[in-house]
Design a protein around this motif. Sequence first.
Motif, short mmCIF file in Angstrom:
data_model
loop_
_atom_site.label_atom_id
_atom_site.label_comp_id
_atom_site.label_asym_id
_atom_site.label_seq_id
_atom_site.Cartn_x
_atom_site.Cartn_y
_atom_site.Cartn_z
N GLU A 72 56.38 57.40 -5.39
CA GLU A 72 57.21 57.87 -6.49
C GLU A 72 57.08 56.92 -7.67
OE1 GLU A 72 59.04 60.54 -6.87
OE2 GLU A 72 59.21 61.33 -4.83
N PRO A 73 57.12 57.44 -8.90
CA PRO A 73 57.08 56.56 -10.07
C PRO A 73 58.44 55.93 -10.33
CG PRO A 73 57.20 58.85 -10.75
CD PRO A 73 57.11 58.86 -9.25
N ASP A 74 58.40 54.85 -11.06
CA ASP A 74 59.60 54.23 -11.59
C ASP A 74 59.51 54.41 -13.11
OD1 ASP A 74 61.46 52.41 -12.74
OD2 ASP A 74 61.53 51.34 -10.84
N TRP A 75 60.20 55.42 -13.61
CA TRP A 75 60.05 55.79 -15.02
C TRP A 75 60.62 54.73 -15.96
CZ3 TRP A 75 56.49 58.93 -16.33
CH2 TRP A 75 56.07 59.91 -15.44
N ASP A 76 61.47 53.84 -15.46
CA ASP A 76 61.92 52.72 -16.28
C ASP A 76 60.77 51.80 -16.66
OD1 ASP A 76 64.57 52.87 -17.02
OD2 ASP A 76 65.31 51.54 -15.44
N SER A 77 59.69 51.86 -15.89
CA SER A 77 58.53 51.00 -16.17
C SER A 77 57.59 51.61 -17.21
CB SER A 77 57.74 50.72 -14.88
OG SER A 77 57.04 51.89 -14.45
N LEU A 78 57.89 52.81 -17.69
CA LEU A 78 57.02 53.46 -18.67
C LEU A 78 56.93 52.60 -19.94
CD1 LEU A 78 55.33 55.87 -19.67
CD2 LEU A 78 57.48 56.90 -20.47
N ALA A 79 55.71 52.25 -20.29
CA ALA A 79 55.45 51.47 -21.50
C ALA A 79 54.46 52.24 -22.36
CB ALA A 79 54.88 50.10 -21.14
N ILE A 80 54.84 52.53 -23.58
CA ILE A 80 53.96 53.22 -24.52
C ILE A 80 53.82 52.33 -25.74
CG2 ILE A 80 53.60 55.26 -25.95
CD1 ILE A 80 55.36 56.81 -23.95
N ASP A 81 52.58 51.99 -26.07
CA ASP A 81 52.35 51.13 -27.23
C ASP A 81 52.67 51.89 -28.52
OD1 ASP A 81 51.51 48.93 -28.77
OD2 ASP A 81 49.53 49.82 -29.01
N HIS A 82 53.47 51.27 -29.34
CA HIS A 82 53.83 51.82 -30.65
C HIS A 82 54.20 50.63 -31.53
CE1 HIS A 82 56.28 53.85 -33.72
NE2 HIS A 82 55.51 54.89 -33.47
N PRO A 83 53.87 50.67 -32.81
CA PRO A 83 54.20 49.54 -33.69
C PRO A 83 55.69 49.19 -33.71
CG PRO A 83 52.69 51.02 -34.78
CD PRO A 83 53.09 51.69 -33.51
N ASP A 84 56.55 50.17 -33.52
CA ASP A 84 58.00 49.93 -33.50
C ASP A 84 58.46 49.98 -32.04
OD1 ASP A 84 60.78 50.04 -33.59
OD2 ASP A 84 60.82 51.35 -35.34
N LEU A 85 58.64 48.81 -31.45
CA LEU A 85 59.02 48.71 -30.04
C LEU A 85 60.33 49.44 -29.75
CD1 LEU A 85 58.35 47.55 -27.27
CD2 LEU A 85 59.50 45.44 -27.96
N GLY A 86 61.24 49.43 -30.69
CA GLY A 86 62.52 50.11 -30.51
C GLY A 86 62.35 51.62 -30.32
N VAL A 87 61.42 52.21 -31.04
CA VAL A 87 61.15 53.64 -30.90
C VAL A 87 60.57 53.93 -29.51
CG1 VAL A 87 59.68 55.53 -31.73
CG2 VAL A 87 60.91 54.09 -33.36
N SER A 88 59.65 53.10 -29.09
CA SER A 88 59.05 53.28 -27.77
C SER A 88 60.10 53.16 -26.67
CB SER A 88 57.94 52.24 -27.56
OG SER A 88 57.29 52.47 -26.35
N ARG A 89 60.95 52.17 -26.81
CA ARG A 89 62.01 51.98 -25.80
C ARG A 89 63.03 53.12 -25.82
NH1 ARG A 89 62.89 45.47 -26.45
NH2 ARG A 89 61.19 44.87 -25.04
N ALA A 90 63.34 53.63 -27.00
CA ALA A 90 64.28 54.75 -27.10
C ALA A 90 63.72 55.99 -26.42
CB ALA A 90 64.62 55.04 -28.56
N TYR A 91 62.41 56.22 -26.58
CA TYR A 91 61.75 57.36 -25.93
C TYR A 91 61.86 57.22 -24.41
CZ TYR A 91 58.11 60.52 -24.32
OH TYR A 91 57.44 61.50 -23.66
N THR A 92 61.53 56.03 -23.90
CA THR A 92 61.62 55.81 -22.45
C THR A 92 63.05 55.95 -21.97
OG1 THR A 92 59.68 54.35 -22.46
CG2 THR A 92 61.19 54.13 -20.60
#
Length: 192
Positions: A72-92
């Motif tokens: 099973e995945p751990d979706w909290d570990s999802l990391a997507i590179d984006h210049p604005d880390l806050g946007v990436s974290r908000a998506y996750t």
Amino acid sequence: MLGTQDPQAHLFAVTLPNDGNTPLVLLGVTPETLPIRHGDRLRLKPLAGSAPGRRAEVRRVLRPGGRLVMAEPDWDSLAIDHPDLGVSRAYTRHLTDRIVRNAVVGRQLQRLALQAGFAVTSVAPATSVFRDVHAADQVLGLQRNTERAVAAGYLTDRQADCRLDHLAKGPFFAAVTLYIVTAETPVTNSAP
């Protein structure tokens, strides 16, 4: 692997002895339809998000020493590179809060197996890496879930537009960790 994953339904694959020769693999069965303590190996999807009764049924089907493999995945570990880390974290955070029913089930597999009476023999992480945005969109629903994140208030319209623009034009990188847990039913020694 004993079978393929069907995201729309539970997948059960059990290996039963077949006249002492080649094991017989049954797909698309449910634990309730199988004989007690006959299975050598069992792989099913999903197990961990299921009720405790489901795990008990799995244990009922497997013979002593029978093997269960869960991934099973751990979706909290999802990391997507984006210049604005806050946007990436908000998506996750939106995915883990609103989209995925039990987003951290991967990290819970060992505990759930132990609670169901299995002996855990191994836990292995496997990281899925995506460098192609189109392939990632098939799994992660990047466009669809970005729009949902806006509707749910996790992202603003401007943040979503910048995110989708970056995904379309820039290099892409995303990764998520899957946990693979192997467990066995205890072998009981009966003394005469």
